[in-house]
Motif scaffolding. Structure first.
Motif, PDB file in Angstrom:
ATOM      1  N   LEU A 110       0.009   1.644  10.318  1.00 30.46           N
ATOM      2  CA  LEU A 110       1.092   1.711  11.296  1.00 30.46           C
ATOM      3  C   LEU A 110       1.855   3.033  11.224  1.00 30.46           C
ATOM      4  O   LEU A 110       2.274   3.565  12.256  1.00 30.46           O
ATOM      5  CB  LEU A 110       2.026   0.514  11.122  1.00 30.46           C
ATOM      6  CG  LEU A 110       1.368  -0.838  11.414  1.00 30.46           C
ATOM      7  CD1 LEU A 110       2.305  -1.977  11.039  1.00 30.46           C
ATOM      8  CD2 LEU A 110       0.933  -0.940  12.857  1.00 30.46           C
ATOM      9  N   VAL A 111       2.012   3.585  10.041  1.00 29.90           N
ATOM     10  CA  VAL A 111       2.645   4.910   9.907  1.00 29.90           C
ATOM     11  C   VAL A 111       1.799   5.949  10.639  1.00 29.90           C
ATOM     12  O   VAL A 111       2.325   6.813  11.346  1.00 29.90           O
ATOM     13  CB  VAL A 111       2.864   5.273   8.421  1.00 29.90           C
ATOM     14  CG1 VAL A 111       3.175   6.751   8.247  1.00 29.90           C
ATOM     15  CG2 VAL A 111       3.985   4.415   7.826  1.00 29.90           C
ATOM     16  N   ALA A 112       0.483   5.855  10.521  1.00 32.20           N
ATOM     17  CA  ALA A 112      -0.410   6.789  11.227  1.00 32.20           C
ATOM     18  C   ALA A 112      -0.270   6.659  12.747  1.00 32.20           C
ATOM     19  O   ALA A 112      -0.507   7.632  13.473  1.00 32.20           O
ATOM     20  CB  ALA A 112      -1.863   6.558  10.807  1.00 32.20           C
ATOM     21  N   LEU A 113       0.151   5.479  13.229  1.00 34.78           N
ATOM     22  CA  LEU A 113       0.356   5.262  14.666  1.00 34.78           C
ATOM     23  C   LEU A 113       1.746   5.694  15.141  1.00 34.78           C
ATOM     24  O   LEU A 113       2.008   5.687  16.332  1.00 34.78           O
ATOM     25  CB  LEU A 113       0.158   3.781  15.009  1.00 34.78           C
ATOM     26  CG  LEU A 113      -1.248   3.224  14.845  1.00 34.78           C
ATOM     27  CD1 LEU A 113      -1.246   1.711  15.055  1.00 34.78           C
ATOM     28  CD2 LEU A 113      -2.207   3.906  15.806  1.00 34.78           C
ATOM     29  N   GLY A 114       2.634   6.040  14.199  1.00 31.69           N
ATOM     30  CA  GLY A 114       3.965   6.499  14.580  1.00 31.69           C
ATOM     31  C   GLY A 114       5.122   5.688  14.032  1.00 31.69           C
ATOM     32  O   GLY A 114       6.280   6.002  14.301  1.00 31.69           O
ATOM     33  N   ALA A 115       4.853   4.638  13.259  1.00 38.21           N
ATOM     34  CA  ALA A 115       5.931   3.849  12.656  1.00 38.21           C
ATOM     35  C   ALA A 115       6.508   4.595  11.454  1.00 38.21           C
ATOM     36  O   ALA A 115       5.911   5.552  10.950  1.00 38.21           O
ATOM     37  CB  ALA A 115       5.399   2.484  12.205  1.00 38.21           C
ATOM     38  N   THR A 116       7.669   4.138  10.999  1.00 35.39           N
ATOM     39  CA  THR A 116       8.325   4.701   9.821  1.00 35.39           C
ATOM     40  C   THR A 116       8.514   3.597   8.789  1.00 35.39           C
ATOM     41  O   THR A 116       8.977   2.506   9.120  1.00 35.39           O
ATOM     42  CB  THR A 116       9.705   5.279  10.199  1.00 35.39           C
ATOM     43  OG1 THR A 116       9.520   6.278  11.190  1.00 35.39           O
ATOM     44  CG2 THR A 116      10.411   5.869   8.989  1.00 35.39           C
ATOM     45  N   ARG A 117       8.165   3.900   7.559  1.00 39.44           N
ATOM     46  CA  ARG A 117       8.390   2.963   6.460  1.00 39.44           C
ATOM     47  C   ARG A 117       9.847   3.084   6.017  1.00 39.44           C
ATOM     48  O   ARG A 117      10.350   4.183   5.823  1.00 39.44           O
ATOM     49  CB  ARG A 117       7.465   3.315   5.305  1.00 39.44           C
ATOM     50  CG  ARG A 117       7.617   2.434   4.099  1.00 39.44           C
ATOM     51  CD  ARG A 117       6.864   3.048   2.920  1.00 39.44           C
ATOM     52  NE  ARG A 117       6.960   2.206   1.765  1.00 39.44           N
ATOM     53  CZ  ARG A 117       5.959   1.529   1.242  1.00 39.44           C
ATOM     54  NH1 ARG A 117       4.750   1.632   1.765  1.00 39.44           N
ATOM     55  NH2 ARG A 117       6.138   0.768   0.192  1.00 39.44           N
ATOM     56  N   VAL A 118      10.537   1.947   5.849  1.00 41.90           N
ATOM     57  CA  VAL A 118      11.935   1.954   5.435  1.00 41.90           C
ATOM     58  C   VAL A 118      12.083   1.504   3.989  1.00 41.90           C
ATOM     59  O   VAL A 118      12.695   2.199   3.181  1.00 41.90           O
ATOM     60  CB  VAL A 118      12.796   1.061   6.364  1.00 41.90           C
ATOM     61  CG1 VAL A 118      14.225   0.968   5.873  1.00 41.90           C
ATOM     62  CG2 VAL A 118      12.741   1.585   7.789  1.00 41.90           C
ATOM     63  N   ALA A 119      11.541   0.342   3.647  1.00 43.78           N
ATOM     64  CA  ALA A 119      11.739  -0.194   2.295  1.00 43.78           C
ATOM     65  C   ALA A 119      10.665  -1.226   1.955  1.00 43.78           C
ATOM     66  O   ALA A 119      10.208  -1.971   2.826  1.00 43.78           O
ATOM     67  CB  ALA A 119      13.113  -0.852   2.181  1.00 43.78           C
ATOM     68  N   ARG A 120      10.311  -1.243   0.690  1.00 47.43           N
ATOM     69  CA  ARG A 120       9.398  -2.268   0.171  1.00 47.43           C
ATOM     70  C   ARG A 120      10.231  -3.236  -0.659  1.00 47.43           C
ATOM     71  O   ARG A 120      11.007  -2.810  -1.518  1.00 47.43           O
ATOM     72  CB  ARG A 120       8.316  -1.621  -0.690  1.00 47.43           C
ATOM     73  CG  ARG A 120       7.399  -2.639  -1.363  1.00 47.43           C
ATOM     74  CD  ARG A 120       6.316  -1.952  -2.169  1.00 47.43           C
ATOM     75  NE  ARG A 120       5.733  -2.849  -3.146  1.00 47.43           N
ATOM     76  CZ  ARG A 120       4.450  -2.878  -3.479  1.00 47.43           C
ATOM     77  NH1 ARG A 120       3.601  -2.044  -2.899  1.00 47.43           N
ATOM     78  NH2 ARG A 120       4.017  -3.721  -4.375  1.00 47.43           N
ATOM     79  N   HIS A 121      10.056  -4.532  -0.403  1.00 48.18           N
ATOM     80  CA  HIS A 121      10.748  -5.574  -1.155  1.00 48.18           C
ATOM     81  C   HIS A 121       9.708  -6.332  -1.970  1.00 48.18           C
ATOM     82  O   HIS A 121       8.794  -6.939  -1.404  1.00 48.18           O
ATOM     83  CB  HIS A 121      11.505  -6.507  -0.215  1.00 48.18           C
ATOM     84  CG  HIS A 121      12.614  -5.811   0.502  1.00 48.18           C
ATOM     85  ND1 HIS A 121      13.900  -5.796   0.039  1.00 48.18           N
ATOM     86  CD2 HIS A 121      12.606  -5.061   1.634  1.00 48.18           C
ATOM     87  CE1 HIS A 121      14.654  -5.088   0.857  1.00 48.18           C
ATOM     88  NE2 HIS A 121      13.882  -4.620   1.835  1.00 48.18           N
ATOM     89  N   GLU A 122       9.842  -6.270  -3.263  1.00 47.93           N
ATOM     90  CA  GLU A 122       8.877  -6.874  -4.181  1.00 47.93           C
ATOM     91  C   GLU A 122       8.954  -8.399  -4.155  1.00 47.93           C
ATOM     92  O   GLU A 122      10.009  -8.961  -3.866  1.00 47.93           O
ATOM     93  CB  GLU A 122       9.117  -6.368  -5.606  1.00 47.93           C
ATOM     94  CG  GLU A 122       8.912  -4.873  -5.775  1.00 47.93           C
ATOM     95  CD  GLU A 122       7.499  -4.409  -5.442  1.00 47.93           C
ATOM     96  OE1 GLU A 122       6.533  -5.143  -5.731  1.00 47.93           O
ATOM     97  OE2 GLU A 122       7.378  -3.311  -4.875  1.00 47.93           O
ATOM     98  N   PRO A 123       7.850  -9.041  -4.462  1.00 37.89           N
ATOM     99  CA  PRO A 123       7.863 -10.503  -4.542  1.00 37.89           C
ATOM    100  C   PRO A 123       8.865 -10.982  -5.594  1.00 37.89           C
ATOM    101  O   PRO A 123       9.076 -10.325  -6.612  1.00 37.89           O
ATOM    102  CB  PRO A 123       6.429 -10.851  -4.974  1.00 37.89           C
ATOM    103  CG  PRO A 123       5.613  -9.658  -4.609  1.00 37.89           C
ATOM    104  CD  PRO A 123       6.532  -8.478  -4.736  1.00 37.89           C
TER     105      PRO A 123
END
Length: 144
Positions: A110-123
């Motif tokens: 999705l980043v390659a399509l133009g999205a931006t990663r904001v945060a990863r929330h661990e299990p």
């Protein structure tokens, strides 16, 4: 009887916004109405001027199961956090060990399509983990 749902996005560029979500979800541009070979033919027949041909766009699930997505041009930019957002169930049913790697793989696509990663929330005890992202127009969504 249930009510069908359409998800509507306010957008600066409906065609580009729809193109992102089509790739993200595997959706397709809604076909032109019966009697028209293309959207350009329909818009010509309806007298829609060229400068208004990107005022709206719509996507449909090719399997006919998911909601229609509608993108409408608005003059103002996004101002605040969404009160409603989409969760893309990219790792639903995946075992605990494979879940976050599956989400990371989808995040990279999705980043390659133009999205931006904001945060990863661990299990943790209440969540299997998720990744918060933004679409190209700044709308929040989650990979779940």
């Amino acid at each position: 009887m249930s009510t069908r749902v359409q998800v509507t996005f306010d957008s600066a560029d409906p065609a580009a916004h729809a193109a992102f979500w089509a790739q993200a979800l595997g959706y397709e541009l809604e076909p032109p109405p019966d009697g028209f070979a293309s959207w350009d033919e329909a818009l010509d027949a309806w007298g829609v001027p060229p400068d208004h041909r990107n005022d709206r766009s719509a996507l449909v699930d090719p399997a006919g199961e998911g909601p229609r997505l509608f993108f409408q041009k608005v003059p103002e930019p996004k101002q605040a956090k969404n009160r409603v957002h989409l969760d893309l169930r990219a790792a639903a049913g995946t075992d605990v060990e494979a879940r976050m790697p599956a989400l990371e793989t989808e995040c990279a696509r999705l980043v390659a399509l133009g999205a931006t990663r904001v945060a990863r929330h661990e299990p943790d005890r209440t969540s299997g983990g998720f990744i918060v992202m933004l679409d190209p127009e700044g709308n929040e969504f989650c990979l779940d």
